[in-house]
Design a protein around this motif. Sequence first.
Motif, mmCIF file in Angstrom:
data_model
loop_
_atom_site.group_PDB
_atom_site.id
_atom_site.type_symbol
_atom_site.label_atom_id
_atom_site.label_comp_id
_atom_site.label_asym_id
_atom_site.label_seq_id
_atom_site.Cartn_x
_atom_site.Cartn_y
_atom_site.Cartn_z
ATOM 1 N N LYS A 6 0.832 -1.215 0.000
ATOM 2 C CA LYS A 6 0.000 0.000 0.000
ATOM 3 C C LYS A 6 0.864 1.261 0.000
ATOM 4 O O LYS A 6 0.546 2.244 -0.683
ATOM 5 C CB LYS A 6 -0.928 -0.025 1.210
ATOM 6 N N LYS A 7 1.971 1.242 0.736
ATOM 7 C CA LYS A 7 2.877 2.402 0.761
ATOM 8 C C LYS A 7 3.532 2.619 -0.598
ATOM 9 O O LYS A 7 3.666 3.764 -1.051
ATOM 10 C CB LYS A 7 3.944 2.218 1.837
ATOM 11 N N VAL A 8 3.940 1.548 -1.246
ATOM 12 C CA VAL A 8 4.534 1.669 -2.583
ATOM 13 C C VAL A 8 3.498 2.206 -3.567
ATOM 14 O O VAL A 8 3.791 3.103 -4.373
ATOM 15 C CB VAL A 8 5.097 0.313 -3.065
ATOM 16 N N LEU A 9 2.283 1.684 -3.506
ATOM 17 C CA LEU A 9 1.212 2.171 -4.383
ATOM 18 C C LEU A 9 0.944 3.654 -4.148
ATOM 19 O O LEU A 9 0.826 4.436 -5.100
ATOM 20 C CB LEU A 9 -0.052 1.349 -4.171
ATOM 21 N N SER A 10 0.874 4.061 -2.899
ATOM 22 C CA SER A 10 0.641 5.481 -2.572
ATOM 23 C C SER A 10 1.751 6.370 -3.115
ATOM 24 O O SER A 10 1.484 7.456 -3.644
ATOM 25 C CB SER A 10 0.537 5.669 -1.057
ATOM 26 N N ALA A 11 2.989 5.911 -2.998
ATOM 27 C CA ALA A 11 4.117 6.687 -3.520
ATOM 28 C C ALA A 11 4.030 6.796 -5.040
ATOM 29 O O ALA A 11 4.262 7.872 -5.601
ATOM 30 C CB ALA A 11 5.439 6.052 -3.113
ATOM 31 N N SER A 64 -0.630 8.250 -13.864
ATOM 32 C CA SER A 64 -0.311 6.887 -14.300
ATOM 33 C C SER A 64 -1.496 5.943 -14.120
ATOM 34 O O SER A 64 -2.421 6.202 -13.353
ATOM 35 C CB SER A 64 0.888 6.354 -13.526
ATOM 36 N N LYS A 65 -1.454 4.865 -14.867
ATOM 37 C CA LYS A 65 -2.382 3.737 -14.709
ATOM 38 C C LYS A 65 -1.554 2.610 -14.111
ATOM 39 O O LYS A 65 -0.465 2.311 -14.589
ATOM 40 C CB LYS A 65 -2.963 3.293 -16.048
ATOM 41 N N ILE A 66 -2.065 1.977 -13.081
ATOM 42 C CA ILE A 66 -1.294 0.968 -12.367
ATOM 43 C C ILE A 66 -2.058 -0.346 -12.356
ATOM 44 O O ILE A 66 -3.243 -0.381 -11.983
ATOM 45 C CB ILE A 66 -1.007 1.422 -10.924
ATOM 46 N N LEU A 67 -1.381 -1.406 -12.764
ATOM 47 C CA LEU A 67 -1.925 -2.750 -12.651
ATOM 48 C C LEU A 67 -1.315 -3.390 -11.406
ATOM 49 O O LEU A 67 -0.113 -3.631 -11.360
ATOM 50 C CB LEU A 67 -1.614 -3.593 -13.890
ATOM 51 N N GLN A 102 -6.863 -10.663 -0.767
ATOM 52 C CA GLN A 102 -8.176 -10.137 -0.385
ATOM 53 C C GLN A 102 -8.070 -8.679 0.055
ATOM 54 O O GLN A 102 -8.959 -7.874 -0.224
ATOM 55 C CB GLN A 102 -8.788 -10.992 0.737
ATOM 56 N N ALA A 103 -6.987 -8.338 0.716
ATOM 57 C CA ALA A 103 -6.784 -6.953 1.157
ATOM 58 C C ALA A 103 -6.445 -6.028 -0.013
ATOM 59 O O ALA A 103 -6.781 -4.841 0.015
ATOM 60 C CB ALA A 103 -5.680 -6.899 2.209
ATOM 61 N N LEU A 104 -5.783 -6.561 -1.044
ATOM 62 C CA LEU A 104 -5.388 -5.738 -2.189
ATOM 63 C C LEU A 104 -6.568 -5.346 -3.079
ATOM 64 O O LEU A 104 -6.570 -4.259 -3.652
ATOM 65 C CB LEU A 104 -4.349 -6.477 -3.041
ATOM 66 N N LYS A 105 -7.544 -6.215 -3.197
ATOM 67 C CA LYS A 105 -8.672 -5.971 -4.121
ATOM 68 C C LYS A 105 -9.309 -4.589 -3.964
ATOM 69 O O LYS A 105 -9.539 -3.898 -4.949
ATOM 70 C CB LYS A 105 -9.734 -7.046 -3.960
ATOM 71 N N PRO A 106 -9.622 -4.153 -2.752
ATOM 72 C CA PRO A 106 -10.281 -2.847 -2.602
ATOM 73 C C PRO A 106 -9.410 -1.645 -2.978
ATOM 74 O O PRO A 106 -9.924 -0.536 -3.099
ATOM 75 C CB PRO A 106 -10.653 -2.784 -1.120
ATOM 76 N N LEU A 107 -8.107 -1.843 -3.159
ATOM 77 C CA LEU A 107 -7.247 -0.729 -3.561
ATOM 78 C C LEU A 107 -7.495 -0.322 -5.013
ATOM 79 O O LEU A 107 -7.141 0.779 -5.411
ATOM 80 C CB LEU A 107 -5.772 -1.095 -3.373
ATOM 81 N N ALA A 108 -8.104 -1.205 -5.770
ATOM 82 C CA ALA A 108 -8.379 -0.909 -7.178
ATOM 83 C C ALA A 108 -9.624 -0.047 -7.296
ATOM 84 O O ALA A 108 -10.672 -0.366 -6.735
ATOM 85 C CB ALA A 108 -8.565 -2.207 -7.956
ATOM 86 N N ASP A 109 -9.491 1.041 -8.032
ATOM 87 C CA ASP A 109 -10.650 1.896 -8.303
ATOM 88 C C ASP A 109 -11.155 1.692 -9.735
ATOM 89 O O ASP A 109 -12.144 2.280 -10.137
ATOM 90 C CB ASP A 109 -10.327 3.362 -8.045
ATOM 91 N N ASN A 110 -10.458 0.871 -10.503
ATOM 92 C CA ASN A 110 -10.783 0.550 -11.900
ATOM 93 C C ASN A 110 -10.833 1.777 -12.797
ATOM 94 O O ASN A 110 -11.465 1.763 -13.847
ATOM 95 C CB ASN A 110 -12.071 -0.269 -11.991
ATOM 96 N N THR A 111 -10.188 2.830 -12.362
ATOM 97 C CA THR A 111 -10.000 4.026 -13.173
ATOM 98 C C THR A 111 -8.511 4.290 -13.336
ATOM 99 O O THR A 111 -8.022 4.454 -14.442
ATOM 100 C CB THR A 111 -10.677 5.247 -12.514
ATOM 101 N N VAL A 150 -6.193 2.602 -10.790
ATOM 102 C CA VAL A 150 -5.568 1.391 -10.241
ATOM 103 C C VAL A 150 -6.473 0.206 -10.559
ATOM 104 O O VAL A 150 -7.671 0.233 -10.270
ATOM 105 C CB VAL A 150 -5.368 1.494 -8.711
ATOM 106 N N PHE A 151 -5.863 -0.809 -11.163
ATOM 107 C CA PHE A 151 -6.584 -2.007 -11.565
ATOM 108 C C PHE A 151 -5.961 -3.200 -10.842
ATOM 109 O O PHE A 151 -4.748 -3.241 -10.632
ATOM 110 C CB PHE A 151 -6.486 -2.215 -13.079
ATOM 111 N N TYR A 152 -6.783 -4.168 -10.461
ATOM 112 C CA TYR A 152 -6.299 -5.344 -9.745
ATOM 113 C C TYR A 152 -6.565 -6.590 -10.582
ATOM 114 O O TYR A 152 -7.649 -6.734 -11.162
ATOM 115 C CB TYR A 152 -7.000 -5.484 -8.394
#
Length: 79
Positions: free
Chosen positions: A13-18, A26-29, A53-62, A64-66
């Motif tokens: 989550k910290k790496v994603l936030s950075a 950017s678009k992140i997969l 399971q914890a990572l899934k909600p980090l995706a907003d599908n705009t 960040v994609f999971y």
Amino acid sequence: MNESADVIFTGIKKVLSACLRYMPNSKILLNGVFPFEQYPLHYNREVVCNINQALKPLADNTQVFYQDYGDLMLEDDGT
């Protein structure tokens, strides 16, 4: 695995936030953690499942994609 699912998730989550802070357009997969250990009931398989399971909600599908490819790497019996 030496760390708990919570510790690993917090690091991801910290790496994603950075990434989002420094590259706001950017678009992140975000890929799920691949399963490892031969046997389905191994403790590390549970840890990987909890992380994913914890990572899934980090995706907003705009922005960040999971995607979790873990099932594609396993045999029908889970090995």
